[in-house]
Each structure stands twice: as structure tokens, then as C-alpha cells.
Design a protein around this motif. Structure first.
Motif, PDB file in Angstrom:
ATOM      1  N   PHE A  34       1.083  -1.615   0.306  1.00  0.00           N
ATOM      2  CA  PHE A  34      -0.018   0.010   0.194  1.00  0.00           C
ATOM      3  C   PHE A  34       0.845   1.085   0.384  1.00  0.00           C
ATOM      4  N   ASP A  35       0.658   2.171  -0.782  1.00  0.00           N
ATOM      5  CA  ASP A  35       1.340   3.297  -1.185  1.00  0.00           C
ATOM      6  C   ASP A  35       2.802   3.097  -1.545  1.00  0.00           C
ATOM      7  N   ALA A  36       3.064   4.362  -1.923  1.00  0.00           N
ATOM      8  CA  ALA A  36       4.899   4.093  -2.607  1.00  0.00           C
ATOM      9  C   ALA A  36       5.731   5.508  -2.093  1.00  0.00           C
ATOM     10  N   VAL A  69       0.990  -2.707  -5.929  1.00  0.00           N
ATOM     11  CA  VAL A  69       1.314  -1.724  -5.487  1.00  0.00           C
ATOM     12  C   VAL A  69       0.509  -0.633  -5.419  1.00  0.00           C
ATOM     13  N   LEU A  70      -0.555  -0.630  -4.669  1.00  0.00           N
ATOM     14  CA  LEU A  70      -1.552  -0.019  -4.806  1.00  0.00           C
ATOM     15  C   LEU A  70      -2.022   1.273  -3.575  1.00  0.00           C
ATOM     16  N   LEU A  71      -1.821   2.691  -4.479  1.00  0.00           N
ATOM     17  CA  LEU A  71      -2.016   3.631  -4.044  1.00  0.00           C
ATOM     18  C   LEU A  71      -3.149   3.769  -3.295  1.00  0.00           C
ATOM     19  N   LEU A 176      -6.722  -5.602   6.771  1.00  0.00           N
ATOM     20  CA  LEU A 176      -6.479  -4.871   7.839  1.00  0.00           C
ATOM     21  C   LEU A 176      -7.061  -3.892   6.598  1.00  0.00           C
ATOM     22  N   ALA A 177      -7.562  -2.254   7.015  1.00  0.00           N
ATOM     23  CA  ALA A 177      -7.685  -1.231   6.310  1.00  0.00           C
ATOM     24  C   ALA A 177      -6.732  -0.345   6.920  1.00  0.00           C
ATOM     25  N   TYR A 178      -6.335   0.427   5.637  1.00  0.00           N
ATOM     26  CA  TYR A 178      -5.236   1.321   5.645  1.00  0.00           C
ATOM     27  C   TYR A 178      -5.785   2.997   5.067  1.00  0.00           C
ATOM     28  N   ALA A 179      -5.259   4.133   6.077  1.00  0.00           N
ATOM     29  CA  ALA A 179      -6.248   5.498   6.311  1.00  0.00           C
ATOM     30  C   ALA A 179      -4.969   6.308   6.443  1.00  0.00           C
TER      31      ALA A 179
END
Length: 297
Positions: A34-36, A69-71, A176-179
């Protein structure tokens, strides 16, 4: 994990100075990034330490693997690590990249921009490893490994220019959650915001791990309303309402040293304790590993 810009130095050694990047490693072998941000480079040094040189991808012994890779969005602190991603430099992987509400064409243009002059030295073939993809119209993105599947769902976040909360589900349900960039604005009782928070709370109910924006404190937030970020206290109260197992406070303000983050984490743990919640509260640290199956112990 740092927000806005990287800040390496002696006062950020424990929590780290790199910008947003999280890897989820599922039991079935699936790995999703998640994110780069600049943390992507640090992740590479853990996973691919010996592959810093480009290999001959035409050699029969080279088997290309896929990595997703997810943004959450395209702001610079979330994409500046793309140019330093070892798997594409070494030509050992195909990098499948996607961002909610962004077409594959627009995302490919972003990749080309990040890896081209004047932002990056002109190197032939350096973007060849990237395959730009897109979330479905329903906001989902499937990731496959050996026939098993996990799905990443994009939930709307409140952030100028648009962003998403990413929730990863495996066969057993949400993992999982990503914020990292999400303004909860708990002080604002506008009907649209109340409805949005209720919808997000329902989507995150009972999730084992929530990594959430904690850029400000409540006192600081007063002067930063509308900037697209939450206070650590807001994130804690919201996570309690969601019944989260472990809350990881992230997107630490670039002016925040380790001692300041420690104080914020302690304050948020006190909020959880006062609410009678068994939720674990932690400050997201660079290189940190959180086993999901231990979050409710």
C-alpha cells in the motif's frame, strides 16, 4: 511512518523518517504493498537486499514475479518511492500498480513522469516493469496467488484532491484497513459527513488492524480543519467505535520527534482505557511487523 515529506535524523530513529508504505503478507503467500512513499525503498532493502543491479531479463533462469502496489492517492509523499523500487530496477518483477478512481492511462502517465526527466535520469526500459491497472467500478481490486484470492476494497476518504481508505479482505474476511490521509472531522455534524462516517464505520467494523492518519493532536487540529488529516485522538475514538483490534497511528507530522509521538500514543492509550476498550494502540514505526492473528490477545 511520516507524512508530507521524509525527515531522517537522530530525533526520528524509532518511528522513522520515511513516508507512507505498508506491506501486507497473507498466509497464502500474497503480498500487497500500500502506497509508494520513500518507505518503499526501505522495504526493498528488507525483501530484496541483493537485487540492486539490473539483471538480464532474457536469461531462462529469470522468472518474473508479480507484485501489487496499490495507492491511496497520487500526492507526492505517497509516490516518490516509485523511482527507487528495486524489483523494477532489477527486472525481476512485474509491478502491478493501481489507484482508486484513476484510470490505467492516467496512472501510467504518473509512472512515466516519476521515472523520466527532469525528475529521474533517462534510463531505457526502466518503466517496462510497470503494468498500470484499475480498480473496478465497484471499487475492488483482486490479487491472486496460486489460485487463492484476496480483494482490496477502496472506501472514500476525506482528503483534498481525493483519496481512499483501502481495506484488504482474504477468504476469512477483512484483514487490515489503511487510511493514511483521512479527515474524520468528528467536530463537524454536517449530515453528509455524519453519513460518510457511519458508512466508513460500518465498513471497518471489527477489523483486526486499522492504520489511520494521526497527523495532528486535537489542539493542533483547530488551525488545520479542511487540510485532509485527523488528530490522533479522533482516530482513537473512531477506532473504538469500530471495534478495532489494533490501531496503528500513522502519517506522523514531519515536525514530530520520537518523544512527541510517544506522548501522543500514551494519550491515545489512555483514551482507549477510559472508554473500557481492549484495543491496542501503537505508533506506526518503520520496519514494524504486526501479526494479525495476535491483535485480539
Amino acid at each position: 511512518m511520516r507524512g508530507t515529506c521524509p525527515i531522517p535524523g537522530p530525533t526520528t530513529l524509532r518511528y522513522g523518517g520515511n513516508t507512507s508504505c505498508v506491506e501486507v503478507h497473507l498466509a497464502n503467500g500474497t503480498r500487497v504493498i500500500f502506497d509508494a512513499g520513500t518507505g518503499l525503498r526501505a522495504l526493498c532493502m528488507q525483501r530484496w537486499p541483493a537485487r540492486s543491479a539490473r539483471v538480464d531479463e532474457h536469461r531462462p533462469s529469470v522468472v518474473r514475479q508479480d507484485v501489487a502496489v496499490l495507492l491511496t492517492h497520487r500526492h507526492s509523499d505517497h509516490v516518490m518511492g516509485l523511482a527507487h523500487f528495486v524489483p523494477h530496477v532489477a527486472a525481476t518483477h512485474t509491478v502491478r500498480i493501481a489507484c482508486p478512481h484513476v484510470s490505467a492511462t492516467a496512472l501510467q502517465a504518473l509512472v512515466e513522469q516519476q521515472l523520466s526527466a527532469p525528475l529521474f535520469p533517462p534510463i531505457d526500459g526502466v518503466t517496462d516493469a510497470y503494468v498500470s491497472d484499475a480498480f473496478s467500478e465497484e471499487g475492488s481490486f483482486p490479487c491472486f496467488v496460486t489460485g487463492d484470492q484476496c480483494v482490496v476494497h477502496a472506501l472514500p476518504a476525506q482528503h483534498p484532491g481525493g483519496a481512499a481508505v483501502l481495506r484488504l479482505d482474504d477468504a476469512q474476511g477483512p484483514v487490515l484497513a489503511y487510511a493514511p490521509d483521512n479527515e474524520l472531522a468528528l467536530w463537524n455534524d454536517a449530515p453528509t459527513l455524519v453519513a460518510w462516517r457511519a458508512s466508513l464505520r460500518e465498513a471497518l467494523q471489527g477489523i483486526p488492524v486499522l492504520v489511520h492518519d494521526a497527523t495532528y493532536t486535537d489542539d493542533e487540529l483547530v488551525a488545520h480543519r479542511g487540510w485532509g488529516h485527523s488528530s490522533a485522538e479522533e482516530a482513537t475514538r473512531f477506532a473504538i467505535a469500530c471495534g478495532v483490534g489494533t490501531l496503528l497511528l500513522t502519517h506522523h507530522h514531519p515536525d514530530r520527534d520520537d518523544a512527541s509521538v510517544d506522548a501522543i500514543v500514551a494519550r491515545c492509550r489512555a483514551i482507549a482505557a477510559e472508554a473500557g476498550s481492549a484495543m491496542r494502540v501503537m505508533g506506526a514505526c518503520e520496519g514494524q511487523t504486526v501479526p494479525v492473528d495476535q491483535t485480539h490477545d
